[in-house]
Write an enzyme that holds these catalytic residues in place. Structure first.
Site, mmCIF file in Angstrom:
data_model
loop_
_atom_site.group_PDB
_atom_site.id
_atom_site.type_symbol
_atom_site.label_atom_id
_atom_site.label_comp_id
_atom_site.label_asym_id
_atom_site.label_seq_id
_atom_site.Cartn_x
_atom_site.Cartn_y
_atom_site.Cartn_z
ATOM 1 N N VAL A 82 134.938 130.640 74.007
ATOM 2 C CA VAL A 82 133.810 129.770 73.952
ATOM 3 C C VAL A 82 133.469 129.330 75.599
ATOM 4 O O VAL A 82 134.366 128.899 76.157
ATOM 5 C CB VAL A 82 134.133 128.589 73.147
ATOM 6 N N SER A 83 132.169 129.662 75.892
ATOM 7 C CA SER A 83 131.736 129.288 77.046
ATOM 8 C C SER A 83 130.370 128.834 77.089
ATOM 9 O O SER A 83 129.459 129.409 76.222
ATOM 10 C CB SER A 83 132.226 130.174 78.110
ATOM 11 N N LEU A 94 125.910 125.007 73.407
ATOM 12 C CA LEU A 94 127.262 124.823 72.748
ATOM 13 C C LEU A 94 127.158 124.437 71.204
ATOM 14 O O LEU A 94 127.702 125.048 70.204
ATOM 15 C CB LEU A 94 128.164 123.980 73.474
ATOM 16 N N TYR A 123 135.968 119.235 71.341
ATOM 17 C CA TYR A 123 135.726 119.838 69.845
ATOM 18 C C TYR A 123 136.005 118.769 68.605
ATOM 19 O O TYR A 123 135.447 119.271 67.621
ATOM 20 C CB TYR A 123 136.662 120.979 69.516
ATOM 21 N N PHE A 409 145.308 132.460 71.694
ATOM 22 C CA PHE A 409 144.285 133.545 71.295
ATOM 23 C C PHE A 409 143.170 133.159 71.871
ATOM 24 O O PHE A 409 142.063 133.690 71.726
ATOM 25 C CB PHE A 409 144.304 133.686 69.794
#
Length: 409
Positions: A82-83, A94, A123, A409
């Site tokens: 995610v970026s 995002l 998050y 991961f």
């Protein structure tokens, strides 16, 4: 300026991955590492944000199966890569990717999404809660002694290469997945992650080494590690970096710890990301001289509250109604009745009066049994609506072993 979200075309992978690399500092990965992640990327489960012909955002989700309390494994999306480009921050990119991704995960029939966070504060607003922690520590082997359990001397150790031991390590790992919540069943290809050892990442240490623990010809444990030789005026001052250690029983694990703590010309064993209830803490003579530190590990997001809560077992009988807040995934909003015990559970929408009120973030944090609902309530994040319901839920949601994610991961 507008952006478009698109499923990743394999032909765009290099461009897409370059955006990710730049967001994480711009240091190029080794060819070995880049090739592995390219092969593991699931393009149909990856999205990019595009500003015209420029990729400005990335997100992906691996196909995993996650172990949960009771020994079950369920489908889970491993959110990763995610970026957002620094030139396109604070434009809602995002948020739009996270919403699109969770809608996709729901459509794939996966009740849970999980991730590891480069910045944990990001998050929570998308409903992820920290469900598993890990311990980092450094054992001062010049001052700390180990007391090992009976049977340790009957375990034989054999030095081999990681590549030669790979099949044995994978078979042993597979046997342990259901024994601890938070572990991931590895799909074909993921076994190569254990062998990833770019020379540029070694910081003066040796290539990866491997020791197998055997009893009566059967592999009962393994350790992956590297040795960094160092010297001071007083003599040798090297260190052992433990990458992985798994044993099927206390004696096998203890034999491996004893080996690592006695490697010649070293004075310490460094470990990262071990379970918070790991047995080494009870083998050492002085845990204070091991300087354990706590870090967030696996973040969990319930994508389908009913299916997720019904997929795990509960260590005490439970019959409770949760009032769930989830503005980001509104299909989870409302009241859910959970009934279950150690054999299984059911969870369905209800109009009955609620016993507890909380957001989906708190349910995610408590989901694997490592975070107490009582502790979340003490922080004002869970409200008890029926006296006694909070303790009932906390006991039921608990796990006899701490949840743990063995690799990233």
């Amino acid at each position: 300026m507008t952006t478009e979200l698109r499923v990743l075309d394999p032909a765009d992978w290099d461009n897409w991955y370059a955006v990710l690399e730049l967001a994480f500092g711009g240091v190029p990965e080794s060819d070995e590492e880049r090739k592995l992640w390219q092969e593991l990327t699931e393009h149909e489960r990856s999205i990019g944000a595009w500003d015209g012909d420029r990729c400005v955002g990335t997100a992906s989700a691996f196909t995993f199966r996650l172990s949960v309390p009771g020994g079950n494994v369920l489908p889970a999306a491993g959110v990763t890569m995610v970026s957002v480009a620094g030139t396109h921050r604070r434009r809602g990119i995002l948020t739009s990717m996270m919403r699109r991704q969770l809608e996709d995960v729901r459509s794939w029939g996966e009740p849970v999404a999980v991730l590891t966070a480069s910045e944990p504060e990001i998050y929570g607003r998308f409903g992820y809660g920290v469900a598993a922690y890990s311990t980092h520590a450094t054992i001062d082997t010049t001052r700390v002694r180990l007391t090992v359990p009976e049977g340790t001397d009957q375990v034989a150790l054999r030095h081999t290469t990681p590549a030669e031991a790979l099949d044995a390590m994978e078979a042993l790992y597979a046997r342990t997945v259901r024994s601890r919540p938070g572990m991931l069943e590895r799909r074909p290809g993921w076994e190569r992650l254990a062998l990833l050892d770019p020379p540029g990442d070694r910081e003066g240490a040796s290539p990866l080494q491997c020791v197998l623990a055997e009893r009566d010809g059967e592999v009962v444990g393994y350790a992956l590690y590297a040795v960094k030789p160092e010297w001071s005026y007083a003599g040798s001052d090297g260190s052992v970096s433990m990458h992985q250690l798994t044993g099927l029983d206390p004696a096998a694990e203890a034999a491996l710890w004893r080996f690592l703590c006695s490697v010649d010309l070293t004075a310490r064993v460094r470990m990262r990301s071990r379970p918070v209830d790991d047995a080494w803490q009870h083998l050492v003579s002085d845990v204070r001289r091991c300087e354990p530190t706590l870090r967030d590990g696996l973040h969990v997001r319930l994508v389908d509250v009913g299916a997720a809560l019904a997929a795990r077992a509960y260590q005490a009988p439970v019959d409770l109604v949760f009032e769930v807040e989830d503005a980001f995934c509104p299909w989870n909003e409302g009241r859910w009745r959970l009934t279950g015990d150690a054999k299984g559970a059911r969870c369905a929408p209800t109009d009955d009066a609620a016993d507890l009120a909380l957001s989906v973030r708190e349910l995610g944090a408590a989901y694997l049994g490592g975070v107490s609902l009582v502790s979340l309530a003490a922080a004002g994040r869970v409200r008890e609506l029926r006296e006694g319901a909070l303790v009932e839920a906390s006991v039921a949601f608990g796990s006899p072993v701490a949840p743990w994610l063995p690799h990233g991961f």
